[in-house]
Design an enzyme around this catalytic site. Sequence first.
Site, mmCIF file in Angstrom:
data_model
loop_
_atom_site.group_PDB
_atom_site.id
_atom_site.type_symbol
_atom_site.label_atom_id
_atom_site.label_comp_id
_atom_site.label_asym_id
_atom_site.label_seq_id
_atom_site.Cartn_x
_atom_site.Cartn_y
_atom_site.Cartn_z
ATOM 1 N N ASP A 284 -17.466 -9.041 9.269
ATOM 2 C CA ASP A 284 -17.635 -7.608 9.016
ATOM 3 C C ASP A 284 -18.757 -7.040 9.899
ATOM 4 O O ASP A 284 -19.885 -7.528 9.879
ATOM 5 C CB ASP A 284 -17.989 -7.436 7.527
ATOM 6 C CG ASP A 284 -17.931 -5.986 7.099
ATOM 7 O OD1 ASP A 284 -17.104 -5.679 6.231
ATOM 8 O OD2 ASP A 284 -18.722 -5.174 7.620
ATOM 9 N N LYS B 204 0.872 -1.178 0.000
ATOM 10 C CA LYS B 204 0.000 0.000 0.000
ATOM 11 C C LYS B 204 0.907 1.226 0.000
ATOM 12 O O LYS B 204 1.959 1.212 0.663
ATOM 13 C CB LYS B 204 -0.865 0.029 1.270
ATOM 14 C CG LYS B 204 -1.902 -1.070 1.299
ATOM 15 C CD LYS B 204 -2.840 -0.847 2.486
ATOM 16 C CE LYS B 204 -3.650 -2.096 2.741
ATOM 17 N NZ LYS B 204 -3.806 -2.430 4.147
ATOM 18 N N ARG C 264 -10.279 -12.953 14.696
ATOM 19 C CA ARG C 264 -9.356 -13.397 15.762
ATOM 20 C C ARG C 264 -10.117 -13.514 17.078
ATOM 21 O O ARG C 264 -11.017 -12.727 17.357
ATOM 22 C CB ARG C 264 -8.210 -12.397 15.922
ATOM 23 C CG ARG C 264 -7.252 -12.404 14.764
ATOM 24 C CD ARG C 264 -6.191 -11.335 14.889
ATOM 25 N NE ARG C 264 -6.159 -10.506 13.703
ATOM 26 C CZ ARG C 264 -5.539 -9.342 13.617
ATOM 27 N NH1 ARG C 264 -4.872 -8.855 14.646
ATOM 28 N NH2 ARG C 264 -5.561 -8.653 12.490
ATOM 29 N N GLY D 103 -8.690 -5.888 12.906
ATOM 30 C CA GLY D 103 -7.965 -6.177 14.131
ATOM 31 C C GLY D 103 -8.375 -5.092 15.124
ATOM 32 O O GLY D 103 -8.762 -4.004 14.717
ATOM 33 N N ARG E 259 6.146 1.558 7.143
ATOM 34 C CA ARG E 259 5.568 0.982 8.339
ATOM 35 C C ARG E 259 6.272 -0.358 8.558
ATOM 36 O O ARG E 259 6.302 -1.213 7.685
ATOM 37 C CB ARG E 259 4.082 0.715 8.119
ATOM 38 C CG ARG E 259 3.503 -0.007 9.283
ATOM 39 C CD ARG E 259 2.186 -0.617 8.976
ATOM 40 N NE ARG E 259 1.378 -0.461 10.156
ATOM 41 C CZ ARG E 259 0.148 -0.035 10.144
ATOM 42 N NH1 ARG E 259 -0.437 0.273 9.027
ATOM 43 N NH2 ARG E 259 -0.512 0.069 11.265
ATOM 44 N N GLY F 285 -14.880 1.734 15.264
ATOM 45 C CA GLY F 285 -14.883 2.842 16.222
ATOM 46 C C GLY F 285 -15.309 4.166 15.597
ATOM 47 O O GLY F 285 -15.970 4.984 16.233
ATOM 48 N N GLU F 286 -14.959 4.363 14.338
ATOM 49 C CA GLU F 286 -15.301 5.631 13.674
ATOM 50 C C GLU F 286 -16.740 5.636 13.170
ATOM 51 O O GLU F 286 -17.362 6.689 13.069
ATOM 52 C CB GLU F 286 -14.348 5.885 12.485
ATOM 53 C CG GLU F 286 -12.929 6.192 12.920
ATOM 54 C CD GLU F 286 -11.931 6.161 11.774
ATOM 55 O OE1 GLU F 286 -12.315 6.457 10.627
ATOM 56 O OE2 GLU F 286 -10.762 5.824 12.026
ATOM 57 N N ASN F 287 -17.248 4.452 12.828
ATOM 58 C CA ASN F 287 -18.548 4.411 12.139
ATOM 59 C C ASN F 287 -19.718 3.834 12.928
ATOM 60 O O ASN F 287 -20.871 4.183 12.663
ATOM 61 C CB ASN F 287 -18.415 3.588 10.849
ATOM 62 C CG ASN F 287 -17.529 4.281 9.838
ATOM 63 O OD1 ASN F 287 -17.907 5.311 9.297
ATOM 64 N ND2 ASN F 287 -16.348 3.734 9.622
HETATM 65 P P1 ADP Z 1 -8.541 -2.709 8.958
HETATM 66 O O1 ADP Z 1 -8.211 -3.184 10.330
HETATM 67 O O2 ADP Z 1 -8.486 -3.799 7.937
HETATM 68 O O3 ADP Z 1 -7.856 -1.424 8.544
HETATM 69 P P2 ADP Z 1 -10.924 -1.035 9.172
HETATM 70 O O4 ADP Z 1 -10.338 -0.095 10.155
HETATM 71 O O5 ADP Z 1 -11.229 -0.532 7.810
HETATM 72 O O6 ADP Z 1 -10.115 -2.375 9.040
HETATM 73 O O7 ADP Z 1 -12.281 -1.598 9.824
HETATM 74 C C1 ADP Z 1 -13.051 -2.569 9.227
HETATM 75 C C2 ADP Z 1 -14.275 -2.803 10.086
HETATM 76 O O8 ADP Z 1 -15.020 -1.571 10.157
HETATM 77 C C3 ADP Z 1 -15.223 -3.856 9.506
HETATM 78 O O9 ADP Z 1 -15.683 -4.712 10.540
HETATM 79 C C4 ADP Z 1 -16.357 -3.009 8.990
HETATM 80 O O10 ADP Z 1 -17.571 -3.686 9.012
HETATM 81 C C5 ADP Z 1 -16.389 -1.886 10.003
HETATM 82 N N1 ADP Z 1 -17.176 -0.765 9.492
HETATM 83 C C6 ADP Z 1 -16.914 0.056 8.455
HETATM 84 N N2 ADP Z 1 -17.952 0.920 8.260
HETATM 85 C C7 ADP Z 1 -18.890 0.629 9.195
HETATM 86 C C8 ADP Z 1 -20.178 1.152 9.533
HETATM 87 N N3 ADP Z 1 -20.716 2.149 8.843
HETATM 88 N N4 ADP Z 1 -20.836 0.603 10.577
HETATM 89 C C9 ADP Z 1 -20.306 -0.419 11.275
HETATM 90 N N5 ADP Z 1 -19.092 -0.956 11.021
HETATM 91 C C10 ADP Z 1 -18.395 -0.448 10.000
#
Ligand code: ADP
Length: 404
Positions: free
Chosen positions: A284, A14, A242, A213, A92, A334-336
């Site tokens: 997910d 990436k 996990r 994770g 990284r 956490g963000e969404n």
């Molecule tokens: P990574 O650890 O691969 O970087 P991310 O930080 O992108 O992963 O997080 C992926 C997770 O975030 C998944 O479980 C996905 O379902 C969840 N996610 C993304 N958008 C939403 C949302 N709108 N509501 C709930 N969960 C979400």
Amino acid sequence: MIILVLNSGSSSIKYQLFNIEEQEQLLAKGIVERIGIEGGALKHCVNGVSQLIVEKSIPDHTVGLKLIFDHLTSAEGGVLKELSEIDAVGHRVVHGGELFKESIVINDNVKQQVVECAELAPLHNPANLKGILSVEVLLPDVQQVAVFDTSFHQTMPKHAFLYGIPYQFYEKYKIRRYGFHGISHKYVAQIGAKLCNKEFTKSKIITCHLGNGASITAIENGESIDTSMGFTPVTGLMMGTRCGSLDPGILLFLEEKEQLSIRGISSLINKQSGLQGISGISSDMRDIEQAAGEGIYRAQLALDMYVYRLRKKIASFIGALDGIDMLVFTGGIGENSYRVREEVCKKLSFLGLQVDSHRNMETCGQTGIISSHESSVSVAVVNTNEELVIARETYGILNNTNKG
Ligand code: ADP
């Protein structure tokens, strides 16, 4: 100063390219996938818009990196006139063991030490090193910096990082808690502190990085004093696939009952557990929330377990910190997921912690405060940006080194 940030995995690279002195402008980003396996591809984005997808065989990391360079300088979708515009590359690196407490300019000695740490991260460090070596081949005069996922946690005291197994295994093999996601935990704690008018170096902060994770960290006066991931990233919170913390006796029991090999156990705890293993539907969180909403029992159970275990861990870290000033959520979940945040915070009200439900629902995919004005603990959502941190670290270190 133009800085290329690389996150090299075993079969992917990436990348993000920043013009760091021009308001940290992101010039381009993308990913090379399926290196060394059939179906190699490059996805390249400029200004957040997918510019092109190239499908071709990519036998190794050097060829993958060459493909990235070709597109960064190409007539269509290119953002550089020539490669010599790249001033530095930040990598990284997942595991810095006990050797790296900070980011560092890469030289032969550092490369050798990254190899030494590979025993602790056999899937990640060799891949990170391939990225470093490929840059050496293609851009021999450019300075490179390593930024470690483990460094931030090197401040943990011994009583927090040791396991209750014979001490000789720490001395002999360096078996201890290392923790991961350190780049993200530090960044979101700093941004959250600014947002909530707290001093990062004078506050008790708990950060929850909840992606595929997931880990949480207790930060006291700017230093990590404990974190939920351990010797490996499989422990702590329940995650997408996990298992999180587990009675090790279960693995001994299953080894006998199911004749599981070491490889089978590794797949069980890393790939078949967590949200996926409990729900039987998906790893997910979006799928889990939807299925739970439709009344599917095991999806609701997976969600309940996820929240319960997270809340318990937060509470235990409040004990470790002897208090809490701020709680921060980051990562895809956490963000969404306002539901996860709401459920986690609901039963922390004994602390005087209150989430404003309107603010919580509004703050999805963006940075903001979600606690109410009356809350005794600030609660914030912060979009993490690990690549930007790597670019900043690279810039900061090289500026200091070159001045000195
Ligand atoms: P990574 O650890 O691969 O970087 P991310 O930080 O992108 O992963 O997080 C992926 C997770 O975030 C998944 O479980 C996905 O379902 C969840 N996610 C993304 N958008 C939403 C949302 N709108 N509501 C709930 N969960 C979400």
